[in-house]
Scaffold this motif. Structure first.
Motif, PDB file in Angstrom:
ATOM      1  N   LEU A 157      -4.414 -13.187 -29.538  1.00  0.00           N
ATOM      2  CA  LEU A 157      -5.683 -12.691 -29.010  1.00  0.00           C
ATOM      3  C   LEU A 157      -6.464 -11.920 -30.075  1.00  0.00           C
ATOM      4  CD1 LEU A 157      -4.574 -11.526 -25.442  1.00  0.00           C
ATOM      5  CD2 LEU A 157      -6.046 -13.466 -26.010  1.00  0.00           C
ATOM      6  N   GLN A 158      -5.763 -11.121 -30.867  1.00  0.00           N
ATOM      7  CA  GLN A 158      -6.434 -10.370 -31.938  1.00  0.00           C
ATOM      8  C   GLN A 158      -7.022 -11.310 -32.981  1.00  0.00           C
ATOM      9  OE1 GLN A 158      -3.624  -7.524 -33.475  1.00  0.00           O
ATOM     10  NE2 GLN A 158      -3.265  -6.615 -31.460  1.00  0.00           N
ATOM     11  N   ALA A 159      -6.245 -12.371 -33.327  1.00  0.00           N
ATOM     12  CA  ALA A 159      -6.749 -13.345 -34.300  1.00  0.00           C
ATOM     13  C   ALA A 159      -7.972 -14.073 -33.748  1.00  0.00           C
ATOM     14  CB  ALA A 159      -5.640 -14.345 -34.643  1.00  0.00           C
ATOM     15  N   ALA A 160      -7.935 -14.402 -32.461  1.00  0.00           N
ATOM     16  CA  ALA A 160      -9.090 -15.080 -31.852  1.00  0.00           C
ATOM     17  C   ALA A 160     -10.309 -14.168 -31.844  1.00  0.00           C
ATOM     18  CB  ALA A 160      -8.736 -15.514 -30.430  1.00  0.00           C
ATOM     19  N   PHE A 161     -10.097 -12.866 -31.594  1.00  0.00           N
ATOM     20  CA  PHE A 161     -11.202 -11.914 -31.586  1.00  0.00           C
ATOM     21  C   PHE A 161     -11.838 -11.801 -32.968  1.00  0.00           C
ATOM     22  CE2 PHE A 161     -12.724  -7.547 -32.205  1.00  0.00           C
ATOM     23  CZ  PHE A 161     -13.677  -7.488 -31.199  1.00  0.00           C
ATOM     24  N   VAL A 162     -10.992 -11.706 -33.991  1.00  0.00           N
ATOM     25  CA  VAL A 162     -11.509 -11.614 -35.361  1.00  0.00           C
ATOM     26  C   VAL A 162     -12.262 -12.890 -35.731  1.00  0.00           C
ATOM     27  CG1 VAL A 162     -10.844 -11.468 -37.791  1.00  0.00           C
ATOM     28  CG2 VAL A 162      -9.732  -9.997 -36.096  1.00  0.00           C
ATOM     29  N   ALA A 163     -11.745 -14.043 -35.304  1.00  0.00           N
ATOM     30  CA  ALA A 163     -12.408 -15.314 -35.622  1.00  0.00           C
ATOM     31  C   ALA A 163     -13.785 -15.395 -34.960  1.00  0.00           C
ATOM     32  CB  ALA A 163     -11.526 -16.474 -35.170  1.00  0.00           C
ATOM     33  N   VAL A 164     -13.880 -14.932 -33.712  1.00  0.00           N
ATOM     34  CA  VAL A 164     -15.168 -14.952 -33.022  1.00  0.00           C
ATOM     35  C   VAL A 164     -16.173 -14.032 -33.721  1.00  0.00           C
ATOM     36  CG1 VAL A 164     -16.343 -14.311 -30.877  1.00  0.00           C
ATOM     37  CG2 VAL A 164     -14.216 -15.594 -30.786  1.00  0.00           C
ATOM     38  N   ILE A 165     -15.723 -12.833 -34.082  1.00  0.00           N
ATOM     39  CA  ILE A 165     -16.614 -11.906 -34.790  1.00  0.00           C
ATOM     40  C   ILE A 165     -17.057 -12.497 -36.118  1.00  0.00           C
ATOM     41  CG2 ILE A 165     -16.771  -9.641 -35.894  1.00  0.00           C
ATOM     42  CD1 ILE A 165     -16.814  -9.489 -32.882  1.00  0.00           C
ATOM     43  N   GLY A 166     -16.125 -13.093 -36.859  1.00  0.00           N
ATOM     44  CA  GLY A 166     -16.468 -13.715 -38.123  1.00  0.00           C
ATOM     45  C   GLY A 166     -17.482 -14.828 -37.955  1.00  0.00           C
TER      46      GLY A 166
ATOM     47  N   VAL B  10     -21.167 -14.961 -39.707  1.00  0.00           N
ATOM     48  CA  VAL B  10     -21.562 -16.074 -40.578  1.00  0.00           C
ATOM     49  C   VAL B  10     -22.803 -16.769 -40.021  1.00  0.00           C
ATOM     50  CG1 VAL B  10     -20.861 -18.328 -41.447  1.00  0.00           C
ATOM     51  CG2 VAL B  10     -19.263 -16.405 -41.509  1.00  0.00           C
ATOM     52  N   THR B  11     -22.819 -16.989 -38.703  1.00  0.00           N
ATOM     53  CA  THR B  11     -23.988 -17.623 -38.085  1.00  0.00           C
ATOM     54  C   THR B  11     -25.242 -16.772 -38.283  1.00  0.00           C
ATOM     55  OG1 THR B  11     -22.552 -18.611 -36.405  1.00  0.00           O
ATOM     56  CG2 THR B  11     -24.908 -18.554 -35.936  1.00  0.00           C
ATOM     57  N   GLY B  12     -25.090 -15.455 -38.131  1.00  0.00           N
ATOM     58  CA  GLY B  12     -26.233 -14.556 -38.318  1.00  0.00           C
ATOM     59  C   GLY B  12     -26.755 -14.593 -39.748  1.00  0.00           C
ATOM     60  N   ILE B  13     -25.812 -14.603 -40.731  1.00  0.00           N
ATOM     61  CA  ILE B  13     -26.235 -14.640 -42.135  1.00  0.00           C
ATOM     62  C   ILE B  13     -26.957 -15.946 -42.452  1.00  0.00           C
ATOM     63  CG2 ILE B  13     -25.369 -14.752 -44.499  1.00  0.00           C
ATOM     64  CD1 ILE B  13     -23.152 -12.810 -43.668  1.00  0.00           C
ATOM     65  N   LEU B  14     -26.407 -17.076 -41.996  1.00  0.00           N
ATOM     66  CA  LEU B  14     -27.038 -18.371 -42.266  1.00  0.00           C
ATOM     67  C   LEU B  14     -28.415 -18.470 -41.606  1.00  0.00           C
ATOM     68  CD1 LEU B  14     -23.941 -20.737 -41.882  1.00  0.00           C
ATOM     69  CD2 LEU B  14     -25.044 -19.949 -43.997  1.00  0.00           C
ATOM     70  N   THR B  15     -28.514 -17.954 -40.379  1.00  0.00           N
ATOM     71  CA  THR B  15     -29.804 -17.986 -39.682  1.00  0.00           C
ATOM     72  C   THR B  15     -30.839 -17.128 -40.401  1.00  0.00           C
ATOM     73  OG1 THR B  15     -28.643 -18.303 -37.579  1.00  0.00           O
ATOM     74  CG2 THR B  15     -30.943 -17.606 -37.474  1.00  0.00           C
TER      75      THR B  15
END
Length: 378
Positions: free
Chosen positions: A15-24, A28-33
Motif C-alpha cells: 500500500l505504501q509503494a502504491a501511494f508513492v507511485a500515485v504521488i509520483g 510527473v503529470t503536473g510537470i509535463l503539463t
C-alpha cells in the motif's frame, strides 16, 4: 499473491509503494503539463540572464552596484538588504519585547498598565498600516540642513538617519559577525562540558577572526571611523539609513515586540511558583531570583515558540516593498519586469527565504539543545 496479501507487513508495504507511485505519477503529470503550457505561451526557464546587465539602479545598497551590474549582483544586493533589515528588526523586537513582557508582570501598577496598552495598541493594527504611518511621519521630518542633531554625531532628517560608520567593506563586516556568532554557538555546549575556560577560548577565537576580517576589509588611506558632515544640501561621509529602511525597521520592531512580549509573559507565568518559593526560602534576593532562576527557566520554556516568531518576523520583512525599500522581494519583482524570467526568479526567491529561515531554525535549535536541562534534550 494471496499469501503475500494475507501477510499484514507485506500488505502495508504494498500500500505504501502504491501511494508513492500515485504521488509520483501526479507530480510527473503536473510537470509535463506545465512544461507543455509554458512552451505554448512562450515562457522560458533558464539561468543565462543572470549574467546580463540589469540597466537599472537600486537606491540603497551595502555592496558595490551600478547600472552595468548583472542580475546576479542585483539579487545579491537584495538578499543582503533583507538580511540587514531582518537582523536589525528582529534584534530590536527581541530586546523591546523582553522588556515589555517583563513589565507586564511587574509589581508597579502603572508599569503594568503602560505595557498592557503597548501590546494592545501595536498588536491590533495591521503591519502594513504601521509601515505607512511611520514612513509618512519620517517624510515630514526637517530637511538635512535643519536636521535634528543627537549626541554622537547622529542626525535625523527626511532624507534618513545619518550616523558614524566604520570604513570597512560590508561583506567583511558580515563575515566577521558571522564568525563571532558561530563561535558563540560552539562555545555554549563546550562550556557545559569543559567549563568556562573553553567558553572563553571559543569566544576569543571568534573575536580574533572578526578582527582579521575587519582588517582585511578596511578601506586603505581612510580613517577607521567616518563621521557625517553637512556639505551643501546633504550629508557626506558616515553611514545613512534611508527613510524607507528606517520606517520598516520601526514598524516591524514595534509590531514584533508586542508578540514577543506576550510570549515572554506566558513563559514567566508557566514557571511553577514552587521554584520562586524555594528560592525565597533560601534567602535569595528578588534580583537573584529573577536573574538566576526565573529568567533562565523562562528562556528554556519560550525558545521553541520564539523560534517560530523570529521566522515569522523574518518573512514579514517583505512588507518593505510596500513603501519602496529595495529588499530581496523588491529586487526579484523588478527583475521579473525587466527580464521576463518569472519562474526562475520566483524559484530563486523561494530558495533564498528558505535558506534564511532554515539557518535561523538550525541556530535556534542548537541554542535550545545547548541550554536544555539534562534528560530533556530532544
Amino acid at each position: 499473491m494471496a499469501t503475500l496479501l494475507g501477510n499484514r507487513r507485506h500488505r502495508d508495504q504494498a500500500l505504501q509503494a502504491a501511494f508513492v507511485a500515485v504521488i509520483g505519477a501526479i507530480v510527473v503529470t503536473g510537470i509535463l503539463t506545465a512544461r507543455r503550457n509554458m512552451q505554448i505561451q512562450g515562457v522560458t526557464f533558464g539561468w543565462d540572464f543572470l549574467d546580463y546587465a540589469t540597466g537599472s539602479t537600486i537606491p540603497f545598497t551595502l555592496i558595490d552596484y551600478d547600472i552595468s551590474s548583472t542580475y546576479a549582483r542585483a539579487l545579491l544586493v537584495g538578499f543582503v538588504n533583507t538580511l540587514l533589515l531582518g537582523a536589525i528588526s528582529i534584534s530590536l523586537s527581541f530586546i523591546l519585547g523582553m522588556l515589555i513582557g517583563t513589565a507586564r508582570l511587574a509589581s508597579n501598577k502603572m508599569l503594568r498598565w503602560i505595557a498592557s496598552w503597548y501590546v494592545q495598541l501595536f498588536r491590533n493594527l495591521p503591519l502594513i498600516l504601521q509601515a505607512f504611518f511611520w514612513y509618512s511621519l519620517i517624510s515630514h521630518l526637517p530637511p538635512p540642513r535643519t536636521a535634528i542633531a543627537l549626541p554622537g554625531s547622529i542626525f535625523i532628517s527626511n532624507r534618513g538617519v545619518f550616523l558614524p560608520a566604520l570604513n570597512i567593506d560590508a561583506m567583511h563586516v558580515v563575515m566577521g559577525l558571522a564568525a563571532v556568532l558561530a563561535f558563540l554557538l560552539a562555545a555554549l555546549p563546550l562550556s557545559r562540558r569543559y567549563g568556562k575556560a573553553a567558553f572563553g577560548v571559543a569566544v576569543a577565537i571568534g573575536l580574533a577572526l572578526a578582527a582579521l576580517s575587519f582588517a582585511l576589509g578596511r578601506q586603505v588611506d581612510a580613517p577607521l571611523l567616518s563621521l557625517p558632515q553637512l556639505q551643501g544640501l546633504r550629508f557626506r561621509g558616515g553611514g545613512t539609513i534611508v527613510p524607507e529602511l528606517t520606517a520598516v525597521i520601526i514598524a516591524i520592531s514595534l509590531f514584533g515586540a508586542s508578540y514577543v512580549a506576550e510570549i515572554v509573559r506566558g513563559g514567566f507565568l508557566a514557571i511553577p511558583t514552587g521554584q520562586t518559593e524555594a528560592a525565597q526560602a533560601l534567602g535569595l534576593r528578588n534580583w537573584q531570583i529573577f536573574s538566576r532562576i526565573r529568567l533562565p527557566l523562562m528562556i528554556r520554556i519560550v525558545l521553541p515558540t520564539m523560534t517560530n516568531q523570529i521566522i515569522w518576523l523574518m518573512k514579514a520583512t517583505t512588507i518593505g516593498i510596500a513603501i519602496g525599500y529595495t529588499d530581496f522581494f523588491a529586487v526579484v519583482a523588478n527583475s521579473i519586469n525587466h527580464s521576463g524570467q518569472t519562474l526562475t526568479l520566483i524559484f530563486i526567491l523561494i530558495l533564498g527565504f528558505w535558506a534564511i529561515n532554515m539557518s535561523i531554525s538550525v541556530v535556534m535549535n542548537a541554542i535550545n539543545r545547548a541550554i536544555a536541562l539534562p534528560g530533556h534534550k530532544k
